[in-house]
Structures are given as C-alpha cells and as structure tokens.
Design a protein around this motif. Structure first.
Motif, PDB file in Angstrom:
ATOM      1  N   LYS A 158      27.512  41.372  39.083  1.00 56.69           N
ATOM      2  CA  LYS A 158      28.284  40.352  39.794  1.00 56.69           C
ATOM      3  C   LYS A 158      29.725  40.773  40.063  1.00 56.69           C
ATOM      4  CE  LYS A 158      25.640  36.401  38.056  1.00 56.69           C
ATOM      5  NZ  LYS A 158      25.696  35.135  37.279  1.00 56.69           N
ATOM      6  N   ASP A 161      30.565  40.608  43.578  1.00 59.16           N
ATOM      7  CA  ASP A 161      30.128  39.411  44.298  1.00 59.16           C
ATOM      8  C   ASP A 161      31.247  38.408  44.567  1.00 59.16           C
ATOM      9  OD1 ASP A 161      27.640  40.486  44.266  1.00 59.16           O
ATOM     10  OD2 ASP A 161      26.861  39.196  42.667  1.00 59.16           O
ATOM     11  N   GLY A 162      32.411  38.614  43.972  1.00 59.01           N
ATOM     12  CA  GLY A 162      33.499  37.652  44.143  1.00 59.01           C
ATOM     13  C   GLY A 162      34.802  38.226  43.638  1.00 59.01           C
ATOM     14  N   GLN A 163      35.647  37.374  43.112  1.00 62.07           N
ATOM     15  CA  GLN A 163      36.977  37.776  42.682  1.00 62.07           C
ATOM     16  C   GLN A 163      37.235  37.312  41.253  1.00 62.07           C
ATOM     17  OE1 GLN A 163      39.938  36.864  45.954  1.00 62.07           O
ATOM     18  NE2 GLN A 163      38.155  35.826  46.816  1.00 62.07           N
ATOM     19  N   GLY A 194      41.697  38.270  42.791  1.00 64.03           N
ATOM     20  CA  GLY A 194      42.068  37.252  43.775  1.00 64.03           C
ATOM     21  C   GLY A 194      43.421  36.644  43.512  1.00 64.03           C
ATOM     22  N   LEU A 218      41.097  29.914  45.901  1.00 63.18           N
ATOM     23  CA  LEU A 218      40.024  30.894  46.121  1.00 63.18           C
ATOM     24  C   LEU A 218      38.669  30.246  46.375  1.00 63.18           C
ATOM     25  CD1 LEU A 218      40.916  33.427  43.256  1.00 63.18           C
ATOM     26  CD2 LEU A 218      41.542  33.581  45.675  1.00 63.18           C
ATOM     27  N   GLY A 219      38.507  29.024  45.874  1.00 56.15           N
ATOM     28  CA  GLY A 219      37.204  28.373  45.949  1.00 56.15           C
ATOM     29  C   GLY A 219      36.399  28.679  44.711  1.00 56.15           C
ATOM     30  N   LYS A 220      35.846  27.653  44.095  1.00 55.79           N
ATOM     31  CA  LYS A 220      35.204  27.850  42.791  1.00 55.79           C
ATOM     32  C   LYS A 220      33.995  28.790  42.850  1.00 55.79           C
ATOM     33  CE  LYS A 220      31.936  24.018  42.371  1.00 55.79           C
ATOM     34  NZ  LYS A 220      31.553  22.871  41.516  1.00 55.79           N
ATOM     35  N   ASP A 221      33.326  28.846  43.983  1.00 53.60           N
ATOM     36  CA  ASP A 221      32.147  29.709  44.094  1.00 53.60           C
ATOM     37  C   ASP A 221      32.498  31.178  44.278  1.00 53.60           C
ATOM     38  OD1 ASP A 221      30.478  27.501  43.850  1.00 53.60           O
ATOM     39  OD2 ASP A 221      30.429  27.138  46.013  1.00 53.60           O
ATOM     40  N   ASN A 222      33.771  31.453  44.501  1.00 56.96           N
ATOM     41  CA  ASN A 222      34.205  32.836  44.732  1.00 56.96           C
ATOM     42  C   ASN A 222      34.794  33.498  43.482  1.00 56.96           C
ATOM     43  OD1 ASN A 222      33.516  32.838  47.517  1.00 56.96           O
ATOM     44  ND2 ASN A 222      35.377  31.657  47.956  1.00 56.96           N
TER      45      ASN A 222
END
Length: 358
Positions: A158, A161-163, A194, A218-222
């Motif tokens: 993962k 997959d994000g930050q 991020g 950032l958005g919680k899913d990121n």
C-alpha cells in the motif's frame, strides 16, 4: 588561657588540613557528604520524566553517594523557567547539573554560566548547546530509521497507493531533527509525503489539530499511514484518525502505557522503547564522578558527538528497541516498565489474550 588553647587547637587543625591537601597534590576531593547535584527535567506532560527518569536518576545517585543532596527542577516546557532554574541551582551551590534541555539553543547561555562558575553539566537525553561536559542519550537518528522501516513494513504494497503524513515533534528539541533525518533517510522515494508538520512542545492537542487538517486537505481515503515521532503526538493523532473513521499504520516512541495499549488494539503499529534505567544510571554515574572531581572513564563515554554550538562532547549513545504487538512481553514487561496487570485492564483484556499477554 582557655581561649588561647582553643586557638592553638584550631590552628593545628588548619595546618593539618593544609598539609593533607599538599600531600594529595591539591585541594581535598569532595566526599559524598559534600556532593550537590541539580536535576533539571523539561516537562511533565510526557509520563516518562516523573514516572521513570527522575526516580531512576535519584535512586542511582543515592546508591553511589547516599548523602548526596539532589535539587530537583521541572521546567514545565518553558525555556525561560529552565534558565531561571539553572540560576537557582548555581546559587544553591550545586556542583553538577543533569540537564534535559527544553530548548537546546536558548539554554546555551546558562550552560556557559555554569561552566564559568566551575559547575559541570551532564546533558541528558537531549544535547544542550554550549560547553557540556558529557552526554547520554539514545542514537536518535537510529530511532527515526527504525520508525521509518516499521512504517514501510506495515504499509507493504500500500506504500504506493496514497500518501503519508509526518509529525516530527518540537523544532526546539535537537532530538526531533535527528528522528526526522533518520525517518526521511528510509522513507524518501518509497512513499509520497502529503503533509509534514513540526509540533511545538510536543503538544498532543496540536498534533490532533494538525492531523485533522491533513485529513481535510488530503482526503481520508488518500492517507495510507502516519509517521509520529513520539507517543504523545500519536495519542492526539490517533484521536483524529478515529474521529475520521481511519485506521492506518501509525508510529510512536517512548513506550508510553497508552501507546502499548493502542498497539494491542491495532490503532498504533509500533513504538520505540528507549529503556530509561540504563540512560538514567549512566547520567547519575557521570554526575557523581564529576562532583567528586574524577575524570570520566572511557567506558562511560565511548564516543564523542558535536553539539549545535560546535562543542565536542564525550558521550554514550544507547541502542533503541522497536516494540510491536508480538514482543510486548519481551520488551516493556521484561524491562520492568509495566506489569501485565497494568497493561491488561478490562478494556484491553481480550486484546491481551490474543497477544499472549497473561
């Protein structure tokens, strides 16, 4: 006649003392009855200082010099207060200061004042700037490296997959800069950062607000993981993550009891244990030796570090330990930080059983 006799006895005593000093090559060395040590700790929000550092240091000093006088001060996170406390310690006649600086840079003038007064300074846990006589801490860059590696391992596939969000601690604490450098040496190029924050005074409430801001930005899913430099910050971060319905890998440091319990519940991934007793024992031994006018032996200062002011300081750097769910019994329990009963209160009973803590 009696006055004359008393005067003669006093003069004879003075001569004997003078001859004794000459015979030993100078002034007589202080005995344990003469030892005065000032212990200056930075704050009490972090549980370690009052629960572990202070009692361990005082216990070791008393073991080595049962009649030593110990003057204790806690600066409550205020650099100004700590500077005033150094002045008080000097006025009291303390011969050695064990100093854990609130602000390593601003305390330099106080360290210089102590040196000018012939008072020795043992830098404890944080390296104060100025003419410090010795230093004991953990390898703080290594701490950051261990935290970074543990975060990467927890992220696994993962990682891309994000930050992640980084909380590096107080900008006035030189250790924080080393944690940060160590973490970056491992994380850079492996994950996307991020948001990154410094958190003055290691304040958990500020960390909570910073994390909430990062989630909004950032958005919680990121967000796939969070680097926290210590457990105090992790407490505030974990609250913000829970409020947003997020559960991602989260690091920490100091092996606080609440952090161990979060690890059991799965809301914190690891903490770093820096066993307090070895560090405290070394600081106390350094202080007693210096108060007695002894040279510090090589096995007590096997290395040298350079302070921010450019001073070379004889030092001991101990090795930190990663604590995760599967080695709690072999680390913090075995080392005597907490008993299983202290950790496994009813709220954590099921998690303790799952982790094999009985």
């Amino acid at each position: 006649m009696t006055r004359i006799l008393r005067g003669a006895v006093a003069l004879a005593g003075a001569v004997a003392l003078s001859l004794g000093a000459v015979a030993t090559g100078g002034a007589a060395q202080p005995t344990e009855d003469d030892i005065k040590i000032g212990l200056l700790l930075p704050e009490s929000k972090t549980t370690r200082y009052e629960k572990f550092d202070r009692p361990y240091i005082e216990e070791k000093i008393k073991e080595l010099a049962p009649n030593a006088q110990i003057d204790y001060y806690n600066a409550a996170e205020s650099p100004t207060t700590q500077q005033q406390q150094v002045n008080t310690a000097l006025a009291k006649g303390d011969q050695v200061l064990i100093l854990d600086a609130v602000d390593a840079k601003s305390i330099q003038s106080s360290v210089e004042k102590a040196a000018d007064a012939g008072v020795k300074v043992v830098a404890y846990d944080r390296l104060a700037q100025g003419p410090v006589d010795s230093y004991v801490s953990y390898d703080n860059r290594k701490v950051g490296e261990l935290q970074g590696r543990a975060l990467l391992e927890a992220l696994g596939d993962k990682a891309q997959d994000g930050q992640i969000v980084m909380h590096n601690g107080s900008p006035t604490d030189p250790n924080a800069a080393e944690f940060k450098a160590g973490a970056h040496s491992v994380l850079d190029g492996k994950v996307k950062i991020g948001k990154e924050y410094d958190t003055p005074n290691w304040d958990p409430n500020n960390a909570n607000q910073q994390m909430s801001g990062a989630i909004s930005a950032l958005g919680k899913d990121n967000i796939v993981g969070v680097y926290s430099a210590n457990d105090g910050l992790a407490a505030g971060i974990a609250t913000a993550l829970k409020a947003a319905g997020i559960n991602v890998p989260l690091t920490g440091q100091d092996a606080q009891l609440d952090a161990i319990q979060r690890i059991l519940l799965g809301t914190q991934t690891i903490t770093i244990e820096k066993p307090y007793k070895p560090e405290a024992d070394i600081a106390a031994t350094m202080a007693v030796d210096l108060a007695q006018g002894k040279e510090l032996p090589a096995n007590l200062t096997p290395t040298t570090v350079t302070s921010g002011s450019g001073d070379k300081v004889p030092s001991t750097l101990l090795t930190p330990v990663v604590v995760h769910k599967n080695n709690i019994k072999d680390t913090v329990v075995k080392d005597g930080l907490y008993t299983v009963n202290e950790i496994c209160t009813p709220t954590y009973a099921a998690a303790c059983e799952e982790a094999g803590l009985k």
